[in-house]
Design a protein around this motif. Structure first.
Motif, PDB file in Angstrom:
ATOM      1  N   ARG A  97      11.801   9.615 -16.398  1.00  0.00           N
ATOM      2  CA  ARG A  97      11.716  11.061 -16.240  1.00  0.00           C
ATOM      3  C   ARG A  97      10.270  11.540 -16.069  1.00  0.00           C
ATOM      4  O   ARG A  97      10.013  12.739 -16.032  1.00  0.00           O
ATOM      5  CB  ARG A  97      12.369  11.762 -17.436  1.00  0.00           C
ATOM      6  N   SER A  98       9.340  10.615 -15.966  1.00  0.00           N
ATOM      7  CA  SER A  98       7.951  11.009 -15.744  1.00  0.00           C
ATOM      8  C   SER A  98       7.681  11.168 -14.250  1.00  0.00           C
ATOM      9  O   SER A  98       8.446  10.703 -13.402  1.00  0.00           O
ATOM     10  CB  SER A  98       6.995   9.999 -16.358  1.00  0.00           C
ATOM     11  N   LYS A  99       6.599  11.785 -13.908  1.00  0.00           N
ATOM     12  CA  LYS A  99       6.262  12.133 -12.533  1.00  0.00           C
ATOM     13  C   LYS A  99       6.020  10.885 -11.679  1.00  0.00           C
ATOM     14  O   LYS A  99       5.384   9.934 -12.117  1.00  0.00           O
ATOM     15  CB  LYS A  99       4.995  12.995 -12.528  1.00  0.00           C
ATOM     16  N   ILE A 100       6.555  10.921 -10.465  1.00  0.00           N
ATOM     17  CA  ILE A 100       6.275   9.877  -9.478  1.00  0.00           C
ATOM     18  C   ILE A 100       5.111  10.339  -8.613  1.00  0.00           C
ATOM     19  O   ILE A 100       5.125  11.445  -8.071  1.00  0.00           O
ATOM     20  CB  ILE A 100       7.502   9.597  -8.591  1.00  0.00           C
ATOM     21  N   LEU A 101       4.108   9.477  -8.485  1.00  0.00           N
ATOM     22  CA  LEU A 101       2.897   9.827  -7.745  1.00  0.00           C
ATOM     23  C   LEU A 101       2.775   8.984  -6.482  1.00  0.00           C
ATOM     24  O   LEU A 101       2.912   7.757  -6.525  1.00  0.00           O
ATOM     25  CB  LEU A 101       1.666   9.600  -8.628  1.00  0.00           C
ATOM     26  N   ASP A 102       2.549   9.658  -5.378  1.00  0.00           N
ATOM     27  CA  ASP A 102       2.310   9.005  -4.094  1.00  0.00           C
ATOM     28  C   ASP A 102       0.833   9.164  -3.762  1.00  0.00           C
ATOM     29  O   ASP A 102       0.379  10.252  -3.397  1.00  0.00           O
ATOM     30  CB  ASP A 102       3.175   9.649  -3.010  1.00  0.00           C
ATOM     31  N   PRO A 103       0.045   8.093  -3.890  1.00  0.00           N
ATOM     32  CA  PRO A 103      -1.409   8.223  -3.683  1.00  0.00           C
ATOM     33  C   PRO A 103      -1.820   8.564  -2.260  1.00  0.00           C
ATOM     34  O   PRO A 103      -2.996   8.820  -2.008  1.00  0.00           O
ATOM     35  CB  PRO A 103      -1.953   6.857  -4.107  1.00  0.00           C
ATOM     36  N   LYS A 104      -0.860   8.611  -1.327  1.00  0.00           N
ATOM     37  CA  LYS A 104      -1.189   8.979   0.047  1.00  0.00           C
ATOM     38  C   LYS A 104      -0.975  10.474   0.309  1.00  0.00           C
ATOM     39  O   LYS A 104      -1.339  10.971   1.371  1.00  0.00           O
ATOM     40  CB  LYS A 104      -0.355   8.152   1.036  1.00  0.00           C
ATOM     41  N   ARG A 105      -0.381  11.178  -0.661  1.00  0.00           N
ATOM     42  CA  ARG A 105      -0.130  12.611  -0.488  1.00  0.00           C
ATOM     43  C   ARG A 105      -1.316  13.410  -1.011  1.00  0.00           C
ATOM     44  O   ARG A 105      -1.775  13.196  -2.145  1.00  0.00           O
ATOM     45  CB  ARG A 105       1.140  13.025  -1.223  1.00  0.00           C
ATOM     46  N   ALA A 106      -1.799  14.366  -0.181  1.00  0.00           N
ATOM     47  CA  ALA A 106      -2.994  15.145  -0.540  1.00  0.00           C
ATOM     48  C   ALA A 106      -2.794  15.913  -1.834  1.00  0.00           C
ATOM     49  O   ALA A 106      -3.701  15.972  -2.679  1.00  0.00           O
ATOM     50  CB  ALA A 106      -3.344  16.101   0.603  1.00  0.00           C
ATOM     51  N   GLU A 107      -1.603  16.500  -2.040  1.00  0.00           N
ATOM     52  CA  GLU A 107      -1.384  17.296  -3.248  1.00  0.00           C
ATOM     53  C   GLU A 107      -1.378  16.435  -4.509  1.00  0.00           C
ATOM     54  O   GLU A 107      -1.681  16.908  -5.608  1.00  0.00           O
ATOM     55  CB  GLU A 107      -0.071  18.084  -3.137  1.00  0.00           C
ATOM     56  N   HIS A 108      -1.037  15.140  -4.355  1.00  0.00           N
ATOM     57  CA  HIS A 108      -1.083  14.226  -5.488  1.00  0.00           C
ATOM     58  C   HIS A 108      -2.502  13.715  -5.716  1.00  0.00           C
ATOM     59  O   HIS A 108      -2.889  13.440  -6.856  1.00  0.00           O
ATOM     60  CB  HIS A 108      -0.122  13.052  -5.275  1.00  0.00           C
ATOM     61  N   GLN A 109      -3.251  13.585  -4.634  1.00  0.00           N
ATOM     62  CA  GLN A 109      -4.634  13.108  -4.756  1.00  0.00           C
ATOM     63  C   GLN A 109      -5.490  14.071  -5.572  1.00  0.00           C
ATOM     64  O   GLN A 109      -6.513  13.666  -6.144  1.00  0.00           O
ATOM     65  CB  GLN A 109      -5.237  12.904  -3.368  1.00  0.00           C
ATOM     66  N   ASN A 110      -5.068  15.333  -5.638  1.00  0.00           N
ATOM     67  CA  ASN A 110      -5.813  16.319  -6.447  1.00  0.00           C
ATOM     68  C   ASN A 110      -5.871  15.918  -7.918  1.00  0.00           C
ATOM     69  O   ASN A 110      -6.746  16.373  -8.656  1.00  0.00           O
ATOM     70  CB  ASN A 110      -5.162  17.706  -6.329  1.00  0.00           C
ATOM     71  N   TYR A 111      -4.922  15.077  -8.342  1.00  0.00           N
ATOM     72  CA  TYR A 111      -4.854  14.683  -9.749  1.00  0.00           C
ATOM     73  C   TYR A 111      -5.248  13.216  -9.946  1.00  0.00           C
ATOM     74  O   TYR A 111      -5.029  12.668 -11.025  1.00  0.00           O
ATOM     75  CB  TYR A 111      -3.435  14.911 -10.278  1.00  0.00           C
ATOM     76  N   THR A 151       0.819  -1.217   0.000  1.00  0.00           N
ATOM     77  CA  THR A 151       0.000   0.000   0.000  1.00  0.00           C
ATOM     78  C   THR A 151       0.849   1.262   0.000  1.00  0.00           C
ATOM     79  O   THR A 151       0.314   2.364  -0.185  1.00  0.00           O
ATOM     80  CB  THR A 151      -0.926   0.012   1.223  1.00  0.00           C
ATOM     81  N   ASP A 152       2.146   1.119   0.216  1.00  0.00           N
ATOM     82  CA  ASP A 152       3.049   2.282   0.242  1.00  0.00           C
ATOM     83  C   ASP A 152       3.749   2.511  -1.095  1.00  0.00           C
ATOM     84  O   ASP A 152       4.576   3.425  -1.201  1.00  0.00           O
ATOM     85  CB  ASP A 152       4.103   2.108   1.336  1.00  0.00           C
ATOM     86  N   VAL A 153       3.445   1.690  -2.099  1.00  0.00           N
ATOM     87  CA  VAL A 153       4.128   1.865  -3.382  1.00  0.00           C
ATOM     88  C   VAL A 153       3.765   3.203  -4.011  1.00  0.00           C
ATOM     89  O   VAL A 153       2.695   3.766  -3.751  1.00  0.00           O
ATOM     90  CB  VAL A 153       3.789   0.733  -4.377  1.00  0.00           C
ATOM     91  N   HIS A 154       4.681   3.717  -4.820  1.00  0.00           N
ATOM     92  CA  HIS A 154       4.425   4.896  -5.635  1.00  0.00           C
ATOM     93  C   HIS A 154       4.231   4.438  -7.079  1.00  0.00           C
ATOM     94  O   HIS A 154       4.490   3.270  -7.410  1.00  0.00           O
ATOM     95  CB  HIS A 154       5.585   5.886  -5.530  1.00  0.00           C
ATOM     96  N   PHE A 155       3.779   5.348  -7.920  1.00  0.00           N
ATOM     97  CA  PHE A 155       3.495   5.001  -9.309  1.00  0.00           C
ATOM     98  C   PHE A 155       4.124   6.022 -10.244  1.00  0.00           C
ATOM     99  O   PHE A 155       4.158   7.220  -9.942  1.00  0.00           O
ATOM    100  CB  PHE A 155       1.984   4.971  -9.565  1.00  0.00           C
ATOM    101  N   ARG A 156       4.606   5.541 -11.395  1.00  0.00           N
ATOM    102  CA  ARG A 156       5.061   6.459 -12.442  1.00  0.00           C
ATOM    103  C   ARG A 156       3.862   6.856 -13.283  1.00  0.00           C
ATOM    104  O   ARG A 156       3.053   6.022 -13.675  1.00  0.00           O
ATOM    105  CB  ARG A 156       6.119   5.809 -13.320  1.00  0.00           C
ATOM    106  N   SER A 157       3.788   8.132 -13.545  1.00  0.00           N
ATOM    107  CA  SER A 157       2.655   8.646 -14.311  1.00  0.00           C
ATOM    108  C   SER A 157       2.721   8.213 -15.770  1.00  0.00           C
ATOM    109  O   SER A 157       3.795   8.200 -16.378  1.00  0.00           O
ATOM    110  CB  SER A 157       2.632  10.174 -14.233  1.00  0.00           C
ATOM    111  N   GLU A 158       1.562   7.845 -16.309  1.00  0.00           N
ATOM    112  CA  GLU A 158       1.469   7.556 -17.738  1.00  0.00           C
ATOM    113  C   GLU A 158       1.387   8.853 -18.553  1.00  0.00           C
ATOM    114  O   GLU A 158       1.506   8.824 -19.767  1.00  0.00           O
ATOM    115  CB  GLU A 158       0.243   6.690 -18.016  1.00  0.00           C
TER     116      GLU A 158
END
Length: 517
Positions: free
Chosen positions: A112-126, A30-37
């Motif tokens: 070089r694409s964005k790393i997204l952390d789904p637990k961060r509020a500022e990332h959840q906006n997207y 559940t702590d994994v991050h994701f590379r943006s498509e």
């Protein structure tokens, strides 16, 4: 905690602990991050054409405030997904001379694409929620996120080093193994050939395999082995190649499917015993659960003494690499290392090698490995130790008689090891070019032995084992491990017929023929 083991953390769901195959940090799925498509390049297209760039627009725009805010919001989202340097990823690869990640397309797997952390509020906006979660779960395992704009991001990355995690990685029990080559042992050729025939090799042990990344294909493409083509050069010292990832599956006696994850690392021997390189590669050795050590037969005195002077190449002793491996695996302690060690003599088809081996051993080494089958002729998930055991005994005798120092070093530092010999080519080589036809011999045997040591497969019969002395005669020659129906159970009784002692014997010593636990 073994990778793949579950731990309850939220209602109705489970989290699985993952060990990163690059930095070896542990975290939950559940702590994994994701590379943006989504990855944007250049300037935001929503900036009006009248302005040079975003800064010019912000300073000089004189239109309605709500229009300016609307454009600024669009630019903020554009910049959020803009191509950029991943500092964590770059910091990892900097010590190895740069990344060896391959990008199939500019979008997929781009580092070089964005790393997204789904637990961060500022990332959840997207991000778009699914069933009240920002992460999608399949069978309770975190698999993907979805951007607000609809793109599904499935490329999970380690939250510590941002290296890519293969599809489903962490869901199943995994094992890490390193293939380490002493200088000139032919490690690169061996790995290329092993990758080429991997599916067929593991099928001999009743296993199906699936490549979970493109790394095996890339390795074979970069290090091809073909007739009448120069053999590939060795991996440069200090360079770290992408690990080779496979999922192995089998069906147990109850008809249930079991899946294991195998990660293979390519490590040059120089990276083990050179002080600076060892500081970089030590963690990879330290976390291994199995090791292949490839040794060039020309390092053996009895073979070296028969070589023509023109063929003589000064090579270091394998004991220095073995010592570095022991230091890492035992974490610097004085205890014997109990990690399975496959000591592999490469190039066993060389005439100079066959001249010093017994004829029946040479014949056995030139035979293909046969699979173990059941009554119907179907492959059984088992290591063919019936074929291997005579080879192991004769190789051990050869090493003990001709390389006493090496055998003593191994026996005093490792408690679980066995000897193997194979040919990655099975044909003559002239001026570094295989003459063909290329027919590898027994290159899969150490791998299948490790599968047995990992309990992925059984053995038929018990496998000859070296390393641990017999507690009765103290011999370290070898022992048989008794498994399944071969295990000896003895119930001792008193004079009155009542049970006095119940003993289950797990081993048999081949020196004194006694059974023990």
């Amino acid at each position: 905690m073994i990778q793949g083991e579950e731990k309850e953390i939220r209602k109705g769901e489970h989290a699985m602990q993952i060990t990163c195959p690059y930095c070896f940090e542990k975290f939950e799925d559940t702590d994994v991050h994701f590379r943006s498509e989504k990855m944007n390049t250049g300037e935001c297209p929503d900036i009006p054409a009248d302005y040079d760039d975003y800064e010019d627009f912000v300073i000089n725009f004189r239109g309605p405030a709500d229009k300016k805010n609307e454009i600024m919001q669009k630019c903020a989202e554009w910049n959020f997904f803009k191509e950029g340097v991943d500092e964590k990823y770059d910091a990892f690869w900097k010590r190895y001379g740069g990344t060896t990640t391959e990008r199939l397309t500019p979008q997929k797997a781009s580092y070089r694409s964005k790393i997204l952390d789904p637990k961060r509020a500022e990332h959840q906006n997207y991000l778009r929620q699914q069933d009240g979660e920002y992460i999608k779960f399949v069978d309770g395992f975190a698999t993907s996120i979805t951007l607000s704009s609809g793109e599904i991001c499935t490329q999970r990355v380690c939250p510590k080093c941002h290296n890519p995690l293969p599809n489903q990685y962490g869901k199943n029990e995994s094992r890490f193994i390193a293939v380490i080559g002493v200088t000139g042992a032919g490690k690169t050729v061996y790995l290329s050939q092993l990758v080429y025939g991997f599916e067929d090799y593991v099928a001999k042990a009743g296993l199906a395999s699936l490549q979970t990344t493109d790394s095996p294909l890339i390795f074979r493409r970069n290090y091809p082995v073909n007739t009448r083509t120069p053999l590939p050069g060795a991996t440069p010292p200090g360079q770290f190649l992408q690990p080779l990832f496979y999922d192995l599956s089998k069906t147990d006696a109850g008809g249930r499917r079991k899946v294991y994850t195998l990660v293979i690392y390519d490590v040059a021997g120089e990276n083990c015993d050179m002080e600076e390189a060892h500081s970089w590669f030590g963690p990879f050795i330290e976390h291994m659960q199995g090791v292949f050590l490839l040794i060039d037969p020309m390092q053996f005195k009895v073979i070296k003494g028969l070589a023509d002077e023109g063929d003589m190449i000064e090579k270091g002793s394998p004991t220095s690499v073995l010592n570095a491996i022991h230091f890492s695996l035992s974490h610097g302690s004085n205890e014997k290392c109990d990690i399975p060690l496959a000591i592999c003599i490469s190039k066993s088809d060389m005439e100079i090698v066959q001249d010093v081996l017994e004829d029946d051993l040479v014949d056995a080494l030139m035979d293909d490995i046969e699979e173990v089958t059941d009554e119907s002729g179907r492959s059984v998930a088992a290591f063919n130790s019936k074929d291997y055991n005579p080879i192991a005994v004769k190789l051990h005798d050869f090493i003990r008689e001709n390389e006493k120092a090496l055998e003593m070093f191994i026996n005093n530092n490792y408690s679980c090891y066995n000897y193997f010999a194979f040919s990655s080519l099975g044909c003559g080589v002239e001026d570094n070019i295989p003459e063909g036809p290329i027919m590898p011999k027994r290159i899969e045997e150490p791998l299948l032995w490790l599968f047995h040591k990992f309990n992925f497969i059984g053995a038929n019969p018990a496998v000859v084992e070296y390393g641990n002395p017999c507690p009765k005669c103290k011999s370290t020659l070898y022992r048989h491990k008794l498994i399944g129906e071969d295990r000896i159970v003895v119930t001792k009784r008193s004079l009155f017929g009542k049970p006095k002692e119940w003993v289950e014997y797990n081993y048999k010593c081949e020196q004194c023929q006694e059974y023990y636990n």
